[in-house]
Write a protein that holds these residues in place. Structure first.
Motif, PDB file in Angstrom:
ATOM      1  N   MET A  70      32.447  27.848  34.321  1.00 29.24           N
ATOM      2  CA  MET A  70      33.498  28.176  35.325  1.00 29.24           C
ATOM      3  C   MET A  70      34.110  29.408  34.652  1.00 29.24           C
ATOM      4  O   MET A  70      34.511  29.112  33.679  1.00 29.24           O
ATOM      5  CB  MET A  70      34.627  26.902  35.556  1.00 29.24           C
ATOM      6  CG  MET A  70      35.344  27.383  36.672  1.00 29.24           C
ATOM      7  SD  MET A  70      36.520  26.109  37.296  1.00 29.24           S
ATOM      8  CE  MET A  70      37.867  26.529  36.451  1.00 29.24           C
ATOM      9  N   ALA A  71      34.097  30.343  35.389  1.00 25.71           N
ATOM     10  CA  ALA A  71      34.587  31.844  34.869  1.00 25.71           C
ATOM     11  C   ALA A  71      36.018  31.654  35.224  1.00 25.71           C
ATOM     12  O   ALA A  71      36.549  31.187  36.301  1.00 25.71           O
ATOM     13  CB  ALA A  71      34.133  32.725  35.466  1.00 25.71           C
ATOM     14  N   ILE A  72      36.781  32.254  34.177  1.00 28.38           N
ATOM     15  CA  ILE A  72      38.357  32.387  34.471  1.00 28.38           C
ATOM     16  C   ILE A  72      38.670  33.709  34.973  1.00 28.38           C
ATOM     17  O   ILE A  72      38.149  34.750  34.360  1.00 28.38           O
ATOM     18  CB  ILE A  72      39.132  32.202  32.763  1.00 28.38           C
ATOM     19  CG1 ILE A  72      38.961  30.978  32.312  1.00 28.38           C
ATOM     20  CG2 ILE A  72      40.558  32.527  33.088  1.00 28.38           C
ATOM     21  CD1 ILE A  72      39.376  30.723  30.849  1.00 28.38           C
ATOM     22  N   GLU A  73      38.957  33.799  35.978  1.00 26.65           N
ATOM     23  CA  GLU A  73      39.343  34.818  36.686  1.00 26.65           C
ATOM     24  C   GLU A  73      40.704  34.929  36.841  1.00 26.65           C
ATOM     25  O   GLU A  73      41.310  34.409  37.715  1.00 26.65           O
ATOM     26  CB  GLU A  73      38.732  35.165  37.876  1.00 26.65           C
ATOM     27  CG  GLU A  73      37.185  35.164  37.753  1.00 26.65           C
ATOM     28  CD  GLU A  73      36.216  35.368  39.064  1.00 26.65           C
ATOM     29  OE1 GLU A  73      36.734  35.849  40.167  1.00 26.65           O
ATOM     30  OE2 GLU A  73      35.059  35.214  38.933  1.00 26.65           O
ATOM     31  N   SER A  74      41.423  36.100  36.403  1.00 22.40           N
ATOM     32  CA  SER A  74      42.632  36.196  36.264  1.00 22.40           C
ATOM     33  C   SER A  74      43.245  37.506  35.838  1.00 22.40           C
ATOM     34  O   SER A  74      42.616  38.092  35.159  1.00 22.40           O
ATOM     35  CB  SER A  74      43.527  35.238  35.544  1.00 22.40           C
ATOM     36  OG  SER A  74      44.880  35.157  35.752  1.00 22.40           O
ATOM     37  N   THR A  75      44.377  37.953  36.447  1.00 22.59           N
ATOM     38  CA  THR A  75      45.090  39.268  36.268  1.00 22.59           C
ATOM     39  C   THR A  75      46.280  38.953  35.332  1.00 22.59           C
ATOM     40  O   THR A  75      46.839  39.697  34.695  1.00 22.59           O
ATOM     41  CB  THR A  75      45.591  40.103  37.363  1.00 22.59           C
ATOM     42  OG1 THR A  75      46.253  39.245  38.075  1.00 22.59           O
ATOM     43  CG2 THR A  75      44.455  40.658  38.334  1.00 22.59           C
ATOM     44  N   LEU A  76      46.434  37.512  34.914  1.00 26.33           N
ATOM     45  CA  LEU A  76      47.526  37.319  34.025  1.00 26.33           C
ATOM     46  C   LEU A  76      47.147  37.429  32.896  1.00 26.33           C
ATOM     47  O   LEU A  76      45.887  37.078  32.427  1.00 26.33           O
ATOM     48  CB  LEU A  76      47.895  35.771  34.366  1.00 26.33           C
ATOM     49  CG  LEU A  76      48.401  35.415  35.763  1.00 26.33           C
ATOM     50  CD1 LEU A  76      48.731  34.048  35.848  1.00 26.33           C
ATOM     51  CD2 LEU A  76      49.801  36.255  35.993  1.00 26.33           C
ATOM     52  N   SER A  77      47.959  37.504  31.730  1.00 31.50           N
ATOM     53  CA  SER A  77      47.391  37.432  30.355  1.00 31.50           C
ATOM     54  C   SER A  77      47.344  36.186  29.982  1.00 31.50           C
ATOM     55  O   SER A  77      47.901  35.358  30.535  1.00 31.50           O
ATOM     56  CB  SER A  77      48.637  38.101  29.492  1.00 31.50           C
ATOM     57  OG  SER A  77      49.887  37.241  29.441  1.00 31.50           O
ATOM     58  N   PRO A  78      46.509  35.864  28.648  1.00 31.77           N
ATOM     59  CA  PRO A  78      46.440  34.673  28.079  1.00 31.77           C
ATOM     60  C   PRO A  78      47.806  33.915  27.878  1.00 31.77           C
ATOM     61  O   PRO A  78      47.928  32.724  28.127  1.00 31.77           O
ATOM     62  CB  PRO A  78      45.583  34.747  26.960  1.00 31.77           C
ATOM     63  CG  PRO A  78      45.206  36.127  27.150  1.00 31.77           C
ATOM     64  CD  PRO A  78      45.769  36.870  27.952  1.00 31.77           C
ATOM     65  N   GLU A  79      48.780  34.923  27.588  1.00 32.75           N
ATOM     66  CA  GLU A  79      50.252  34.305  27.184  1.00 32.75           C
ATOM     67  C   GLU A  79      50.687  33.713  28.266  1.00 32.75           C
ATOM     68  O   GLU A  79      51.386  32.640  28.277  1.00 32.75           O
ATOM     69  CB  GLU A  79      51.136  35.241  26.482  1.00 32.75           C
ATOM     70  CG  GLU A  79      50.590  35.666  25.032  1.00 32.75           C
ATOM     71  CD  GLU A  79      49.494  36.526  25.202  1.00 32.75           C
ATOM     72  OE1 GLU A  79      48.888  37.267  26.228  1.00 32.75           O
ATOM     73  OE2 GLU A  79      48.790  36.875  23.906  1.00 32.75           O
ATOM     74  N   GLN A  80      50.484  34.303  29.487  1.00 32.10           N
ATOM     75  CA  GLN A  80      51.266  33.908  30.751  1.00 32.10           C
ATOM     76  C   GLN A  80      50.639  32.756  31.127  1.00 32.10           C
ATOM     77  O   GLN A  80      51.137  31.586  31.666  1.00 32.10           O
ATOM     78  CB  GLN A  80      51.007  35.075  31.832  1.00 32.10           C
ATOM     79  CG  GLN A  80      52.010  36.223  31.422  1.00 32.10           C
ATOM     80  CD  GLN A  80      51.456  37.280  32.432  1.00 32.10           C
ATOM     81  OE1 GLN A  80      50.477  37.635  32.698  1.00 32.10           O
ATOM     82  NE2 GLN A  80      52.510  37.792  32.904  1.00 32.10           N
ATOM     83  N   ILE A  81      49.284  32.473  31.016  1.00 30.91           N
ATOM     84  CA  ILE A  81      48.718  31.265  31.433  1.00 30.91           C
ATOM     85  C   ILE A  81      48.913  30.302  30.701  1.00 30.91           C
ATOM     86  O   ILE A  81      49.152  29.024  31.382  1.00 30.91           O
ATOM     87  CB  ILE A  81      46.960  31.743  31.592  1.00 30.91           C
ATOM     88  CG1 ILE A  81      46.548  32.612  32.536  1.00 30.91           C
ATOM     89  CG2 ILE A  81      46.452  30.249  31.859  1.00 30.91           C
ATOM     90  CD1 ILE A  81      45.140  33.063  32.447  1.00 30.91           C
ATOM     91  N   TRP A  82      49.046  30.376  29.146  1.00 26.57           N
ATOM     92  CA  TRP A  82      49.430  29.307  28.480  1.00 26.57           C
ATOM     93  C   TRP A  82      50.643  28.792  28.730  1.00 26.57           C
ATOM     94  O   TRP A  82      50.866  27.582  28.692  1.00 26.57           O
ATOM     95  CB  TRP A  82      48.927  29.789  27.083  1.00 26.57           C
ATOM     96  CG  TRP A  82      49.345  28.180  26.154  1.00 26.57           C
ATOM     97  CD1 TRP A  82      50.135  28.600  25.240  1.00 26.57           C
ATOM     98  CD2 TRP A  82      48.829  27.023  26.317  1.00 26.57           C
ATOM     99  NE1 TRP A  82      50.140  27.057  24.411  1.00 26.57           N
ATOM    100  CE2 TRP A  82      49.374  26.209  25.313  1.00 26.57           C
ATOM    101  CE3 TRP A  82      47.807  26.591  27.144  1.00 26.57           C
ATOM    102  CZ2 TRP A  82      48.833  24.991  25.062  1.00 26.57           C
ATOM    103  CZ3 TRP A  82      47.396  25.265  26.894  1.00 26.57           C
ATOM    104  CH2 TRP A  82      47.992  24.535  25.721  1.00 26.57           C
ATOM    105  N   GLY A  83      51.690  29.858  29.077  1.00 22.25           N
ATOM    106  CA  GLY A  83      53.293  29.703  29.276  1.00 22.25           C
ATOM    107  C   GLY A  83      53.395  28.559  30.496  1.00 22.25           C
ATOM    108  O   GLY A  83      54.060  27.829  30.502  1.00 22.25           O
ATOM    109  N   ASP A  84      52.380  29.048  31.709  1.00 21.43           N
ATOM    110  CA  ASP A  84      52.339  28.240  32.820  1.00 21.43           C
ATOM    111  C   ASP A  84      51.937  26.710  32.391  1.00 21.43           C
ATOM    112  O   ASP A  84      52.383  25.672  32.884  1.00 21.43           O
ATOM    113  CB  ASP A  84      51.325  28.678  33.757  1.00 21.43           C
ATOM    114  CG  ASP A  84      52.117  30.032  34.307  1.00 21.43           C
ATOM    115  OD1 ASP A  84      53.370  30.140  34.156  1.00 21.43           O
ATOM    116  OD2 ASP A  84      51.468  30.656  35.103  1.00 21.43           O
ATOM    117  N   ALA A  85      50.903  26.523  31.669  1.00 23.63           N
ATOM    118  CA  ALA A  85      50.299  25.177  31.405  1.00 23.63           C
ATOM    119  C   ALA A  85      51.184  24.622  30.393  1.00 23.63           C
ATOM    120  O   ALA A  85      51.437  23.277  30.703  1.00 23.63           O
ATOM    121  CB  ALA A  85      48.981  25.508  30.453  1.00 23.63           C
ATOM    122  N   LEU A  86      51.917  25.380  29.510  1.00 22.45           N
ATOM    123  CA  LEU A  86      53.070  24.587  28.712  1.00 22.45           C
ATOM    124  C   LEU A  86      54.126  24.138  29.319  1.00 22.45           C
ATOM    125  O   LEU A  86      54.525  22.934  29.453  1.00 22.45           O
ATOM    126  CB  LEU A  86      53.594  25.435  27.873  1.00 22.45           C
ATOM    127  CG  LEU A  86      52.646  25.679  26.373  1.00 22.45           C
ATOM    128  CD1 LEU A  86      53.364  26.888  25.539  1.00 22.45           C
ATOM    129  CD2 LEU A  86      52.542  24.506  25.792  1.00 22.45           C
TER     130      LEU A  86
END
Length: 66
Positions: free
Chosen positions: A1-17
């Motif tokens: 599954m491809a990760i398609e996002s305009t968010l940065s890795p830091e933003q994605i991980w921040g949301d996950a955290l």
């Protein structure tokens, strides 16, 4: 599954955290997740860095369902 996002890795991980924080006890979050960082992302890979192998092993073993 491809990760398609305009968010940065830091933003994605921040949301996950934030989601992880709501599912684990406060002290567990501070001990095991607070010092993690997003370190790499491409089309199909998202990598999180942990402080050391002990922490990485512990998180994988104890929180694999989070």
């Amino acid at each position: 599954m491809a990760i398609e996002s305009t968010l940065s890795p830091e933003q994605i991980w921040g949301d996950a955290l934030e989601k992880i924080k709501s599912k684990v006890p406060y002290q567990s979050f501070n001990t095991w997740f607070k010092s993690t960082t997003a370190s790499y992302m491409n089309d199909d890979t998202f990598r999180v860095s942990l402080p050391n192998k002990f922490v990485a092993d512990w998180v994988m073993e104890k929180f694999d369902d989070v």
